[in-house]
Design a protein around this motif. Structure first.
Motif, mmCIF file in Angstrom:
data_model
loop_
_atom_site.group_PDB
_atom_site.id
_atom_site.type_symbol
_atom_site.label_atom_id
_atom_site.label_comp_id
_atom_site.label_asym_id
_atom_site.label_seq_id
_atom_site.Cartn_x
_atom_site.Cartn_y
_atom_site.Cartn_z
ATOM 1 N N UNK A 1 -5.190 -24.308 -19.462
ATOM 2 C CA UNK A 1 -4.691 -24.550 -20.785
ATOM 3 C C UNK A 1 -3.403 -25.362 -20.677
ATOM 4 N N UNK A 2 -3.246 -26.333 -21.484
ATOM 5 C CA UNK A 2 -2.103 -27.233 -21.417
ATOM 6 C C UNK A 2 -0.941 -26.716 -22.255
ATOM 7 N N UNK A 3 0.275 -26.856 -21.713
ATOM 8 C CA UNK A 3 1.486 -26.452 -22.437
ATOM 9 C C UNK A 3 1.797 -27.454 -23.537
ATOM 10 N N UNK A 4 2.306 -26.949 -24.653
ATOM 11 C CA UNK A 4 2.654 -27.793 -25.792
ATOM 12 C C UNK A 4 4.055 -27.407 -26.260
ATOM 13 N N UNK A 5 4.881 -28.402 -26.574
ATOM 14 C CA UNK A 5 6.217 -28.155 -27.103
ATOM 15 C C UNK A 5 6.171 -28.367 -28.615
ATOM 16 N N UNK A 6 6.560 -27.357 -29.350
ATOM 17 C CA UNK A 6 6.589 -27.422 -30.822
ATOM 18 C C UNK A 6 8.030 -27.290 -31.302
ATOM 19 N N UNK A 7 8.346 -27.983 -32.373
ATOM 20 C CA UNK A 7 9.675 -27.895 -32.985
ATOM 21 C C UNK A 7 9.533 -27.186 -34.325
ATOM 22 N N UNK A 16 4.516 -23.538 -26.165
ATOM 23 C CA UNK A 16 3.316 -22.724 -26.337
ATOM 24 C C UNK A 16 2.436 -22.905 -25.096
ATOM 25 N N UNK A 17 1.818 -21.839 -24.676
ATOM 26 C CA UNK A 17 0.949 -21.846 -23.486
ATOM 27 C C UNK A 17 1.720 -22.234 -22.225
ATOM 28 N N UNK A 18 2.917 -21.711 -22.060
ATOM 29 C CA UNK A 18 3.721 -22.004 -20.872
ATOM 30 C C UNK A 18 3.030 -21.454 -19.627
ATOM 31 N N UNK A 19 3.199 -22.139 -18.525
ATOM 32 C CA UNK A 19 2.612 -21.689 -17.257
ATOM 33 C C UNK A 19 3.281 -20.402 -16.818
ATOM 34 N N UNK A 20 2.498 -19.405 -16.520
ATOM 35 C CA UNK A 20 3.041 -18.154 -15.999
ATOM 36 C C UNK A 20 2.837 -18.047 -14.497
ATOM 37 N N UNK A 21 2.104 -18.962 -13.951
ATOM 38 C CA UNK A 21 1.875 -19.020 -12.509
ATOM 39 C C UNK A 21 1.846 -20.489 -12.122
ATOM 40 N N UNK A 22 1.867 -20.798 -10.824
ATOM 41 C CA UNK A 22 1.830 -22.221 -10.446
ATOM 42 C C UNK A 22 0.591 -22.910 -11.021
ATOM 43 N N UNK A 23 0.795 -24.105 -11.551
ATOM 44 C CA UNK A 23 -0.315 -24.864 -12.122
ATOM 45 C C UNK A 23 -1.164 -25.451 -10.997
ATOM 46 N N UNK A 24 -2.278 -26.040 -11.355
ATOM 47 C CA UNK A 24 -3.210 -26.587 -10.368
ATOM 48 C C UNK A 24 -2.564 -27.667 -9.509
ATOM 49 N N UNK A 25 -1.714 -28.494 -10.094
ATOM 50 C CA UNK A 25 -1.051 -29.553 -9.319
ATOM 51 C C UNK A 25 -0.125 -28.928 -8.281
#
Length: 118
Positions: A1-7, A16-25
């Motif tokens: 799931x991709x992280x999104x920044x909302x204002x 929103x949807x911040x990484x809680x573990x290391x991402x795939x990259x």
């Protein structure tokens, strides 16, 4: 799931949807991004290579560093170590099928680096 920044309406930003573990990259970079790992994998692309020959190919890496990185790559399932002689001890290293899957990434990185004169 991709992280999104909302204002919000007050101009505050929230992820929103911040990484809680290391991402795939990050996980991939941990496998092939360590110092000398990419170069080791790239030098093993064509055929098995003996340890001393590999250390010579890497130039600036100490034998201790090469040995350490090879052990890491072996434990990660990317490199296979084969003993070809007991006296004197002679070993070769070759890529596993999993290790070979990193070659396209490394070749793209090489092309990108050369084209931008990095």
């Amino acid at each position: 799931m991709e992280s999104i920044v909302k204002t919000d309406s007050k101009g505050r930003k929230k992820v929103l949807n911040a990484c809680t573990e290391p991402c795939a990259i990050e996980k991939g970079m941990r496998l092939i991004g360590g110092k000398w790992k990419g170069s080791i994998i790239y030098h093993l692309k064509d055929e098995p290579v003996r340890f001393n020959d590999l250390a010579r190919m890497l130039g600036g890496a100490s034998k201790k560093m090469v040995d350490q990185r090879l052990k890491e790559l072996e434990s990660e399932g990317m490199v296979l170590r084969k003993v070809i002689s007991d006296r004197p001890v002679a070993v070769t290293y070759e890529l596993t099928d999993f290790g070979k899957t990193a070659l396209n990434i490394l070749d793209e990185l090489r092309v990108w680096s050369e084209s931008h004169k990095i």
